[in-house]
Design a protein around this motif. Structure first.
Motif, PDB file in Angstrom:
ATOM      1  N   VAL A  79      -0.102  -1.416  16.024  1.00 53.74           N
ATOM      2  CA  VAL A  79       0.887  -1.921  15.057  1.00 53.74           C
ATOM      3  C   VAL A  79       2.070  -2.612  15.745  1.00 53.74           C
ATOM      4  O   VAL A  79       2.683  -3.491  15.172  1.00 53.74           O
ATOM      5  CB  VAL A  79       1.419  -0.836  14.076  1.00 53.74           C
ATOM      6  N   GLN A  80       2.347  -2.208  16.992  1.00 53.55           N
ATOM      7  CA  GLN A  80       3.478  -2.845  17.668  1.00 53.55           C
ATOM      8  C   GLN A  80       3.021  -4.004  18.543  1.00 53.55           C
ATOM      9  O   GLN A  80       3.797  -4.552  19.319  1.00 53.55           O
ATOM     10  CB  GLN A  80       4.245  -1.815  18.496  1.00 53.55           C
ATOM     11  N   ARG A  81       1.744  -4.362  18.369  1.00 51.39           N
ATOM     12  CA  ARG A  81       1.159  -5.396  19.215  1.00 51.39           C
ATOM     13  C   ARG A  81       1.961  -6.697  19.142  1.00 51.39           C
ATOM     14  O   ARG A  81       2.329  -7.171  18.081  1.00 51.39           O
ATOM     15  CB  ARG A  81      -0.268  -5.659  18.742  1.00 51.39           C
ATOM     16  N   ILE A  82       2.221  -7.219  20.305  1.00 52.22           N
ATOM     17  CA  ILE A  82       2.873  -8.522  20.368  1.00 52.22           C
ATOM     18  C   ILE A  82       1.920  -9.458  21.078  1.00 52.22           C
ATOM     19  O   ILE A  82       1.472  -9.186  22.185  1.00 52.22           O
ATOM     20  CB  ILE A  82       4.220  -8.415  21.106  1.00 52.22           C
ATOM     21  N   GLU A 100      -6.027   7.649  12.354  1.00 56.96           N
ATOM     22  CA  GLU A 100      -4.761   8.162  11.833  1.00 56.96           C
ATOM     23  C   GLU A 100      -4.576   7.634  10.415  1.00 56.96           C
ATOM     24  O   GLU A 100      -4.897   6.490  10.128  1.00 56.96           O
ATOM     25  CB  GLU A 100      -3.597   7.682  12.716  1.00 56.96           C
ATOM     26  N   GLU A 101      -4.101   8.496   9.531  1.00 56.89           N
ATOM     27  CA  GLU A 101      -3.776   8.008   8.191  1.00 56.89           C
ATOM     28  C   GLU A 101      -2.460   8.605   7.752  1.00 56.89           C
ATOM     29  O   GLU A 101      -2.055   9.677   8.198  1.00 56.89           O
ATOM     30  CB  GLU A 101      -4.882   8.339   7.201  1.00 56.89           C
ATOM     31  N   GLY A 102      -1.787   7.871   6.872  1.00 61.75           N
ATOM     32  CA  GLY A 102      -0.500   8.370   6.406  1.00 61.75           C
ATOM     33  C   GLY A 102       0.203   7.326   5.565  1.00 61.75           C
ATOM     34  O   GLY A 102      -0.360   6.266   5.272  1.00 61.75           O
ATOM     35  N   ALA A 103       1.435   7.643   5.177  1.00 62.44           N
ATOM     36  CA  ALA A 103       2.246   6.702   4.416  1.00 62.44           C
ATOM     37  C   ALA A 103       2.577   5.518   5.316  1.00 62.44           C
ATOM     38  O   ALA A 103       2.613   5.671   6.543  1.00 62.44           O
ATOM     39  CB  ALA A 103       3.518   7.400   3.956  1.00 62.44           C
ATOM     40  N   CYS A 152       0.831  -1.208   0.000  1.00 62.86           N
ATOM     41  CA  CYS A 152       0.000   0.000   0.000  1.00 62.86           C
ATOM     42  C   CYS A 152       0.865   1.257   0.000  1.00 62.86           C
ATOM     43  O   CYS A 152       2.001   1.237   0.480  1.00 62.86           O
ATOM     44  CB  CYS A 152      -0.902   0.017   1.233  1.00 62.86           C
ATOM     45  N   ASN A 153       0.308   2.357  -0.547  1.00 63.42           N
ATOM     46  CA  ASN A 153       1.044   3.614  -0.437  1.00 63.42           C
ATOM     47  C   ASN A 153       0.362   4.581   0.538  1.00 63.42           C
ATOM     48  O   ASN A 153       0.813   5.694   0.736  1.00 63.42           O
ATOM     49  CB  ASN A 153       1.287   4.270  -1.809  1.00 63.42           C
ATOM     50  N   ARG A 154      -0.728   4.090   1.144  1.00 65.01           N
ATOM     51  CA  ARG A 154      -1.415   4.915   2.133  1.00 65.01           C
ATOM     52  C   ARG A 154      -2.115   3.957   3.106  1.00 65.01           C
ATOM     53  O   ARG A 154      -2.691   2.956   2.670  1.00 65.01           O
ATOM     54  CB  ARG A 154      -2.463   5.738   1.388  1.00 65.01           C
ATOM     55  N   ILE A 155      -2.030   4.267   4.388  1.00 68.72           N
ATOM     56  CA  ILE A 155      -2.627   3.379   5.388  1.00 68.72           C
ATOM     57  C   ILE A 155      -3.635   4.163   6.225  1.00 68.72           C
ATOM     58  O   ILE A 155      -3.361   5.286   6.657  1.00 68.72           O
ATOM     59  CB  ILE A 155      -1.544   2.798   6.348  1.00 68.72           C
ATOM     60  N   ASN A 157       6.394   5.236  12.750  1.00 66.97           N
ATOM     61  CA  ASN A 157       6.331   6.451  13.555  1.00 66.97           C
ATOM     62  C   ASN A 157       4.906   6.885  13.861  1.00 66.97           C
ATOM     63  O   ASN A 157       4.549   8.043  13.617  1.00 66.97           O
ATOM     64  CB  ASN A 157       6.996   7.582  12.751  1.00 66.97           C
ATOM     65  N   PRO A 158       4.080   5.977  14.352  1.00 67.49           N
ATOM     66  CA  PRO A 158       2.675   6.361  14.549  1.00 67.49           C
ATOM     67  C   PRO A 158       2.545   7.499  15.565  1.00 67.49           C
ATOM     68  O   PRO A 158       3.290   7.535  16.542  1.00 67.49           O
ATOM     69  CB  PRO A 158       2.023   5.074  15.066  1.00 67.49           C
TER      70      PRO A 158
END
Lengths: 348, 100
Positions: A228-231, A208-211, A195-198, A218-219
């Motif tokens: 996104v960093q969920r473990i 939140e949206e961005g590259a 993707c080029n946009r999330i 860098n959220p």
């Protein structure tokens, strides 16, 4: 191509209470963009897609679409017509809806099937295909309607892990060809690559949206970062040899399936099983953790031996067969000394 | 985990079914005792064996050690991918005779 302004969707639950599944979503989608929609379940990702496809009517505000533009959708569950061949599945809509002649529709269908690497299976029935092949046929069927925008709702989530790659490969090549797409996915590495946009969705909003670099590395919002960093983690405390080993194995199996790492199930089980055999003395308890990071696609097994100074793996009297199996089943191992005891961490 | 021993075509065939892991190995060790005094070639049928641990391998080794001095052969058949991986990691693929 598509402008979504303040989109809302409200359902009534069985007690007639209003439930907002979308709450003021606004964005503009331009030609050639590939948008990945991520977020926890219940965030409104699938409903957003269904509203864009016209399968649900928004409760508030609107979706503006460039006149004449076609939107195609690929669903999570494979839904080919089982009584039709692959080719018939793909030609059905062009003939019935676009009024194409059979020959023209078949030529179009074959070229779409070639695009997804399925042309040699054109005459087969869906039930004789693997899940990955069925999903690729479903993508070809949607492409045959010549969509300007392709919406995909978790296109790989109902597939066996071994088939995820072939479908992701097809989606990547469509992206490279310039197809405008909106893809709901839980495969963050895939979203990052294609993707080029999330969009990160949370409680019915695009929080939140961005590259991809911004969202994954860098959220800005704490909710995005946590997601996104969920473990994911599975833990066991063992303080006697009577521990229910069968239950632990079944939990490891479920955990690996949940994290879409079924192919690592054997390795994780062997490492835990052999460490269990090496320790064998449970007068001091041990703690076992299996961790998996979706984003980094890293799986680790950590064994903490309380009160010990030497890892069971490094014990000079350790059983050689068990050590060989552990070494062979893990990519690497390291030990850490903590005030509680010694930790052995395996990368799987 | 169950182990069944039958005589077939002049051989003793041990059928293993389930997971031969650390927890199951004590019982399996008892179940294979008849193989240790066998006077016939032995076939270890692993078609329904899902998993093997080092303690399971040691049982196979025990069978092999008992058979060798008597000039008997120990064959294995029907291993899945995971078991084959364990065999190759530990060198067991060189110790046992494979049969298709």
């Amino acid at each position: 191509m598509i402008t979504v302004t303040n989109l809302s969707k409200t359902f009534l639950d069985p007690d007639n209470c209003r439930v907002d599944t979308l709450n003021g979503v606004t964005f503009h989608l331009s030609k050639g963009e590939v948008v990945g929609v991520i977020g926890p379940s219940g965030a409104g990702k699938s409903i957003l897609l269904r509203c864009m496809a016209g399968l649900e009517h928004p409760t508030g505000e609107e979706i503006k679409v460039t006149p004449g533009m076609r939107i195609g959708m690929v669903f999570q569950h494979l839904n080919l017509f089982s009584h039709l061949t692959v080719l018939e599945n793909v030609t059905l809509a062009p003939i019935k809806l676009l009024g194409m002649g059979r020959q023209e529709a078949e030529e179009l269908a074959m070229s779409m099937l070639r695009r997804v690497g399925m042309s040699e299976h054109a005459r087969r029935m869906p039930s004789t295909l693997s899940g990955g092949q069925q999903q690729r046929a479903a993508i070809a069927r949607t492409l045959a309607m010549k969509p300007d925008v392709l919406l995909m709702d978790e296109p790989t989530s109902s597939l066996d892990p071994t088939m995820v790659d072939e479908v992701q490969g097809v989606v990547s090549s469509l992206a490279q060809e310039g197809m405008t797409m909106v893809i709901v996915t839980h495969e963050m590495r895939f979203a990052n690559a294609v993707c080029n946009r999330i969009f990160f969705m949370h409680e019915g909003c695009v929080l939140e949206e961005g590259a991809p670099e911004q969202i994954f590395e860098n959220p800005r919002m704490p909710q995005t970062r946590a997601f996104v960093q969920r473990i994911r983690c599975l833990e066991f405390n063992i303080s006697s040899g009577d521990f229910d080993f069968y239950d632990m194995r079944s939990q490891i199996k479920q955990f690996c399936i949940r994290c879409s790492i079924a192919e690592k199930m054997g390795e994780v089980t062997h490492v835990v099983d052999e460490m269990f055999a090496l320790i064998s003395d449970f007068r001091n308890p041990i703690h076992i953790e299996v961790n998996h990071s979706d984003l980094k696609q890293e799986t680790t097994v950590t064994v903490l031996q309380y009160g010990a100074e030497v890892s069971a793996l490094d014990n000079p009297d350790a059983d050689e067969l068990a050590v060989m199996i552990i070494r062979g089943m893990s990519k690497s191992s390291k030990t850490e000394h903590t005030p509680e005891g010694v930790k052995t961490i395996f990368e799987i | 985990m169950t182990t069944t021993i039958k005589e077939q075509n002049g051989e003793l065939v041990a059928f293993f079914e389930g997971s031969l892991d650390t927890a199951a190995s004590l019982q399996t060790e008892k179940d294979i005792q008849p193989l240790l005094t066998a006077d016939k070639n032995i076939l270890l049928n692993c078609e329904k064996l899902e998993y093997i641990s080092s303690s399971g391998l040691r049982i196979f080794l025990q069978i092999l050690k008992a058979a060798k001095p008597r000039g008997l052969h120990v064959f294995v058949t029907g291993m899945n991918k995971d078991i084959l991986k364990v065999f190759s990691l530990t060198g067991f693929n060189n110790l046992l005779e494979f049969r298709d």
